[in-house]
Design a protein around this motif. Structure first.
Motif, short mmCIF file in Angstrom:
data_model
loop_
_atom_site.label_atom_id
_atom_site.label_comp_id
_atom_site.label_asym_id
_atom_site.label_seq_id
_atom_site.Cartn_x
_atom_site.Cartn_y
_atom_site.Cartn_z
N TRP A 28 0.86 -1.19 0.00
CA TRP A 28 0.00 0.00 0.00
C TRP A 28 0.90 1.24 0.00
CZ3 TRP A 28 -4.98 0.19 -1.07
CH2 TRP A 28 -5.68 1.37 -0.81
N PRO A 29 0.53 2.31 -0.72
CA PRO A 29 1.38 3.50 -0.76
C PRO A 29 1.64 4.08 0.63
CG PRO A 29 -0.33 3.62 -2.44
CD PRO A 29 -0.66 2.44 -1.58
N THR A 30 2.89 4.43 0.87
CA THR A 30 3.27 5.01 2.15
C THR A 30 3.01 6.52 2.17
OG1 THR A 30 5.52 5.25 1.31
CG2 THR A 30 5.05 3.28 2.61
N VAL A 31 3.17 7.08 3.35
CA VAL A 31 3.04 8.52 3.55
C VAL A 31 4.43 9.09 3.84
CG1 VAL A 31 2.07 10.33 5.03
CG2 VAL A 31 0.68 8.34 4.41
N THR A 32 4.75 10.24 3.26
CA THR A 32 6.04 10.89 3.50
C THR A 32 5.81 12.21 4.22
OG1 THR A 32 7.02 9.88 1.53
CG2 THR A 32 8.12 11.81 2.45
N HIS A 76 -3.52 2.64 7.97
CA HIS A 76 -3.21 1.77 6.84
C HIS A 76 -3.34 0.29 7.20
CE1 HIS A 76 -0.71 4.75 4.18
NE2 HIS A 76 -1.92 5.19 4.49
N PHE A 77 -3.70 0.00 8.43
CA PHE A 77 -3.83 -1.41 8.84
C PHE A 77 -4.81 -2.15 7.94
CE2 PHE A 77 -6.20 -4.65 11.23
CZ PHE A 77 -5.17 -5.50 11.59
N TRP A 78 -6.01 -1.59 7.76
CA TRP A 78 -7.02 -2.30 6.98
C TRP A 78 -6.71 -2.35 5.49
CZ3 TRP A 78 -9.73 -5.80 9.06
CH2 TRP A 78 -10.11 -5.70 10.40
N PRO A 79 -6.25 -1.28 4.85
CA PRO A 79 -5.86 -1.44 3.45
C PRO A 79 -4.79 -2.50 3.24
CG PRO A 79 -6.06 0.88 3.99
CD PRO A 79 -6.20 0.14 5.27
N LEU A 80 -3.79 -2.54 4.10
CA LEU A 80 -2.76 -3.56 3.99
C LEU A 80 -3.34 -4.96 4.21
CD1 LEU A 80 0.10 -1.74 5.93
CD2 LEU A 80 0.21 -2.42 3.54
N GLN A 81 -4.26 -5.08 5.16
CA GLN A 81 -4.91 -6.37 5.40
C GLN A 81 -5.69 -6.84 4.18
OE1 GLN A 81 -5.57 -8.62 8.14
NE2 GLN A 81 -3.84 -7.79 9.28
N TYR A 82 -6.44 -5.93 3.59
CA TYR A 82 -7.27 -6.31 2.44
C TYR A 82 -6.42 -6.73 1.24
CZ TYR A 82 -11.18 -4.28 5.02
OH TYR A 82 -12.14 -4.01 5.97
N HIS A 96 3.87 4.09 7.34
CA HIS A 96 2.46 3.73 7.27
C HIS A 96 1.79 4.16 8.57
CE1 HIS A 96 2.39 1.34 3.59
NE2 HIS A 96 3.49 0.73 3.97
N PRO A 97 0.81 5.04 8.52
CA PRO A 97 0.09 5.37 9.75
C PRO A 97 -0.82 4.22 10.19
CG PRO A 97 -0.92 6.45 7.87
CD PRO A 97 0.32 5.79 7.36
N ARG A 98 -1.34 4.34 11.38
CA ARG A 98 -2.22 3.28 11.92
C ARG A 98 -3.42 3.03 11.02
NH1 ARG A 98 -4.60 -0.44 13.32
NH2 ARG A 98 -5.01 -1.28 15.39
N ALA A 132 3.08 4.76 14.18
CA ALA A 132 3.49 4.83 12.77
C ALA A 132 4.52 3.73 12.46
CB ALA A 132 4.07 6.20 12.46
N TRP A 133 4.32 3.05 11.35
CA TRP A 133 5.25 2.02 10.89
C TRP A 133 6.26 2.69 9.97
CZ3 TRP A 133 3.73 -2.65 7.28
CH2 TRP A 133 4.87 -3.42 7.04
N GLN A 134 7.41 3.03 10.51
CA GLN A 134 8.43 3.75 9.75
C GLN A 134 9.16 2.79 8.81
OE1 GLN A 134 11.08 6.44 11.96
NE2 GLN A 134 12.76 5.53 10.82
N THR A 135 9.20 3.14 7.53
CA THR A 135 9.88 2.31 6.53
C THR A 135 11.15 2.95 6.00
OG1 THR A 135 8.56 3.26 4.72
CG2 THR A 135 7.68 1.29 5.82
#
Length: 313
Positions: free
Chosen positions: A234-238, A281-287, A277-279, A251-254
């Motif tokens: 899933w696209p990350t946030v910068t 993004h959990f569901w988009p990543l799951q899907y 990835h902010p919190r 936040a999941w820092q990549t």
């Protein structure tokens, strides 16, 4: 003279109809069914206990004061709490078991469910008794798939319920490998993918032990690949700011990058850039990951039926 009439004993037949075949599958694999039932009972009991001690465990990570105030308990009382460790270990045990269920399922499906029956001729005997190979395989996959979905889904919901407010100090961060794979729909999808991969290995190799090993190896490759590339699903946030800043723990820092000045000895960067990835993004990543796993399961199932048709008259 007495005439003795000899009556041949009827051969064991597979009961006609879908229900009869389902019963045969359940009876043939009753050991695995009993083990699965006991595992579900143990996990349910443990999660109910974890929920019961959750309120006692959470204060261990709250604020404290010495001497205590109206809003904060004494620090000595907080240090005396031991339920937090029990709670954290119990939740971690069930979560890890949920995310690793793909491995025993893949090995069992390749070895006992498909490979052994092809190796000892049980499957071919069933095919001669009004059970087509396609219906045999369909039932072989549908029965464990239904049991896996129901059982894993129940424990998954209980796990989410027992985790309460998802305090990361107690249950881990949402993006941790075990936490992510054991707290969402990907849990069920991993189990179904393991079933399909194991069944395909059993049909290809037709021997229990090699099929169990190949099914397990395929599950390991699938799990490791998705774990490695999960952050890219899933696209990350910068976020870029002048100076230095810290991301929240949720936040999941990549990626992290800092631009420093030209003067030696500077301890503060001119600007900082963080990709994460902010919190939310959990569901988009799951899907997305669930979709990939279900696609793998569907492809492996289709391949299994193709192999079956190619190798049976």
């Amino acid at each position: 003279m007495t005439t003795l009439s000899m009556t041949a004993a009827p051969a064991t037949r597979v009961p006609r109809g879908p229900r009869g075949l389902v019963w045969v599958v359940l009876r043939t694999h009753r050991t695995a069914l009993i083990f699965w039932g006991l595992a579900l009972i143990a996990a349910t009991a443990l999660l109910i206990w974890m929920y019961a001690i959750g309120d006692e465990a959470r204060p261990a990570y709250g604020g404290c004061a010495e001497p205590p105030t109206d809003d904060l308990p004494s620090c000595s009382a907080i240090e005396a709490i031991t339920a937090d460790e029990t709670y954290a270990n119990g939740i971690a045990l069930v979560t890890t078991a949920l995310c690793y269920v793909i491995f025993p399922v893949a090995a069992w499906a390749g070895g006992a469910l498909i490979g052994r029956e092809l190796e000892n001729g049980t499957a071919r005997l069933a095919w001669t008794q009004s059970v087509t190979p396609v219906r045999w395989l369909a039932t072989k996959l549908a029965v464990p798939a239904a049991l896996l979905t129901a059982g894993t889904g129940t424990v998954l919901l209980l796990n989410i319920w027992a985790r309460g407010d998802d305090n990361p100090n107690l249950v881990g961060d949402w993006y941790g490998p075990d936490q992510f794979a054991g707290t969402g729909p990907v849990t069920i999808a991993y189990a179904l993918a393991g079933l399909a991969l194991g069944a395909l290995a059993g049909l290809l190799l037709r021997r229990a032990l090699p099929a169990a090993g190949v099914g397990l190896a395929a599950a390991l490759v699938l799990y490791g690949t998705l774990d490695r590339y999960r952050e890219d699903l899933w696209p990350t946030v910068t976020r870029t700011e002048k100076g230095q800043f810290e991301l929240p723990r949720s936040a999941w820092q990549t990626h992290w990058d800092a631009v420093w000045g030209r003067h030696p000895g500077e301890d503060t960067p001119l600007s900082t850039s963080a990709t994460f990835h902010p919190r939310s993004h959990f569901w988009p990543l799951q899907y997305v990951e669930t979709g990939i796993l279900l696609a793998v399961a569907a492809a492996a199932t289709a391949a299994a039926f193709w192999v079956l048709r190619r190798r049976t008259p």
